[in-house]
Design an enzyme around this catalytic site. Structure first.
Site, PDB file in Angstrom:
ATOM      1  N   LYS A  38       0.842  -1.198   0.000  1.00 26.50           N
ATOM      2  CA  LYS A  38       0.000   0.000   0.000  1.00 26.50           C
ATOM      3  C   LYS A  38       0.873   1.243   0.000  1.00 26.50           C
ATOM      4  O   LYS A  38       1.759   1.393   0.839  1.00 26.50           O
ATOM      5  CB  LYS A  38      -0.896   0.005   1.240  1.00 26.50           C
ATOM      6  N   ASP A  65      -3.646   4.414  -1.522  1.00 23.37           N
ATOM      7  CA  ASP A  65      -4.563   4.830  -0.449  1.00 23.37           C
ATOM      8  C   ASP A  65      -4.458   6.337  -0.243  1.00 23.37           C
ATOM      9  O   ASP A  65      -3.823   6.809   0.692  1.00 23.37           O
ATOM     10  CB  ASP A  65      -4.175   4.059   0.827  1.00 23.37           C
ATOM     11  N   LYS A  67      -7.318   8.266  -0.283  1.00 22.16           N
ATOM     12  CA  LYS A  67      -8.610   8.640   0.320  1.00 22.16           C
ATOM     13  C   LYS A  67      -9.131   9.966  -0.232  1.00 22.16           C
ATOM     14  O   LYS A  67      -9.341  10.940   0.513  1.00 22.16           O
ATOM     15  CB  LYS A  67      -8.498   8.749   1.845  1.00 22.16           C
ATOM     16  N   ASP A  70     -13.261  15.445  -1.810  1.00 21.58           N
ATOM     17  CA  ASP A  70     -13.366  16.828  -2.278  1.00 21.58           C
ATOM     18  C   ASP A  70     -14.741  16.953  -2.945  1.00 21.58           C
ATOM     19  O   ASP A  70     -15.559  16.027  -2.858  1.00 21.58           O
ATOM     20  CB  ASP A  70     -12.225  17.125  -3.271  1.00 21.58           C
ATOM     21  N   THR A 118     -10.241   3.591  11.316  1.00 18.92           N
ATOM     22  CA  THR A 118     -10.028   2.715  12.471  1.00 18.92           C
ATOM     23  C   THR A 118      -9.408   3.460  13.654  1.00 18.92           C
ATOM     24  O   THR A 118      -9.293   2.916  14.747  1.00 18.92           O
ATOM     25  CB  THR A 118      -9.136   1.509  12.075  1.00 18.92           C
ATOM     26  N   ARG A 212       2.772  -0.411  10.784  1.00 14.60           N
ATOM     27  CA  ARG A 212       3.805  -0.382  11.810  1.00 14.60           C
ATOM     28  C   ARG A 212       4.191  -1.720  12.438  1.00 14.60           C
ATOM     29  O   ARG A 212       5.388  -1.938  12.666  1.00 14.60           O
ATOM     30  CB  ARG A 212       3.419   0.649  12.886  1.00 14.60           C
TER      31      ARG A 212
HETATM   32  O1  C5P Z   1       0.602   1.214  11.088  1.00 14.16           O
HETATM   33  P1  C5P Z   1      -0.799   0.732  10.915  1.00 14.16           P
HETATM   34  O2  C5P Z   1      -0.896  -0.779  10.767  1.00 14.16           O
HETATM   35  O3  C5P Z   1      -1.747   1.291  11.936  1.00 14.16           O
HETATM   36  O4  C5P Z   1      -1.233   1.325   9.488  1.00 14.16           O
HETATM   37  C1  C5P Z   1      -2.513   1.208   8.976  1.00 14.16           C
HETATM   38  C2  C5P Z   1      -2.532   1.776   7.608  1.00 14.16           C
HETATM   39  O5  C5P Z   1      -3.851   1.651   7.111  1.00 14.16           O
HETATM   40  C3  C5P Z   1      -2.177   3.254   7.507  1.00 14.16           C
HETATM   41  O6  C5P Z   1      -1.458   3.416   6.288  1.00 14.16           O
HETATM   42  C4  C5P Z   1      -3.488   3.974   7.440  1.00 14.16           C
HETATM   43  O7  C5P Z   1      -3.430   5.122   6.634  1.00 14.16           O
HETATM   44  C5  C5P Z   1      -4.357   2.920   6.764  1.00 14.16           C
HETATM   45  N1  C5P Z   1      -5.778   3.007   7.041  1.00 14.16           N
HETATM   46  C6  C5P Z   1      -6.306   2.935   8.316  1.00 14.16           C
HETATM   47  N2  C5P Z   1      -7.651   3.067   8.505  1.00 14.16           N
HETATM   48  C7  C5P Z   1      -8.478   3.213   7.469  1.00 14.16           C
HETATM   49  C8  C5P Z   1      -7.945   3.270   6.171  1.00 14.16           C
HETATM   50  C9  C5P Z   1      -6.572   3.154   5.995  1.00 14.16           C
HETATM   51  O8  C5P Z   1      -5.563   2.753   9.273  1.00 14.16           O
HETATM   52  N3  C5P Z   1      -9.780   3.266   7.663  1.00 14.16           N
END
Ligand code: C5P
Length: 237
Positions: A38, A65, A67, A70, A118, A212
């Site tokens: 991603k 991603d 998102k 606009d 999330t 992460r």
């Molecule tokens: O580091 P972590 O596992 O929390 O990363 C989650 C990834 O998923 C990030 O790149 C974040 O932008 C993305 N994301 C998210 N929640 C969403 C959509 C995308 O955490 N609803």
């Protein structure tokens, strides 16, 4: 019914890093086990489509991603810029006219609507003066996205089971907010609605997005293997 998705595409590794060098290093560390990555806002701001194309040239899939959110016309024009670049999944965020405009402009990509981030918790909803639960809002937005022609949605694992039950098997469900078992109870960075990879897939997610826990790990492959073992196990049950 579970979709036939190769194990190396079930986890989408979020390349949330500063520059293309770091992204390429991470891809090289993971690619023996992972073939779906991603690219989000941070990396895209650093190098536009270069890393996207580099990942694709190595034979892997890309979820872009960004998102988009606009006015509908601007979202439509942005989607047109992203079309026909071999991107597998792109994300949009928004209400009915925005989603409709994005769907009309979509070419070869699959479009996912973000339902509720999330990092959002019930307390954030209250703070905004809204009534109802996050789960109801997720279902409402997911239904709307599907009706308008989106291929799927991004949502937390906590709503996955309800989404599958109410919206059926065709919906493509991509789930971030994934943490290894111990961290689901403990620290989860800024994520508030988290789940393990195995539980998310068992609840109906098609793919999990993991950033992460993999990118900051001393041994990313070990975490990937542990998550893939969980996924294989729940899919065989
Ligand atoms: O580091 P972590 O596992 O929390 O990363 C989650 C990834 O998923 C990030 O790149 C974040 O932008 C993305 N994301 C998210 N929640 C969403 C959509 C995308 O955490 N609803």
């Amino acid at each position: 019914m579970t979709k036939a998705i190769p194990l190396n595409e079930r986890i989408i590794v979020a390349l949330d890093v500063e520059n293309p060098e770091q992204a390429q290093q991470m891809v090289k560390r993971c690619e023996s086990k992972i073939s779906f990555f991603k690219v989000g806002l941070q990396l895209f701001m650093a190098d536009w489509f270069h890393t996207v194309e580099w990942i694709q040239d190595r034979g892997h899939k890309v979820m872009l991603d960004l998102k988009f959110f606009d006015i509908p016309e601007t979202v439509k024009l942005a989607i047109e810029q992203v079309n026909n670049r071999g991107i597998s999944l792109a994300t949009i965020h928004g209400n009915r006219p925005i989603v409709k405009a994005a769907v009309e402009a979509r070419g070869d990509m699959k479009l996912l609507a973000v339902t509720v981030l999330t990092s959002f918790a019930e307390s954030d909803i209250r703070e905004m003066g809204m009534t109802g639960s996050i789960s109801d809002l997720v279902i409402y937005r997911a239904k709307q996205a599907l009706e308008l022609g989106c291929d799927g949605i991004v949502s937390s694992g906590l709503e996955a089971q309800r989404l599958r039950a109410e919206l059926g098997d065709d919906l493509l469900m991509v789930t971030p907010g994934i943490r290894p078992g111990a961290q689901v109870i403990g620290a989860a960075d800024d994520q508030k609605r988290v789940m393990t990879a195995g539980k998310a897939i068992a609840s109906g997610a098609d793919h999990v997005v993991v950033g992460r826990p993999i990118t900051k790990a001393d041994d990313p492959l070990a975490i990937i293997e542990q998550m893939q073992d969980e996924i294989t196990q729940v899919l065989s049950e």
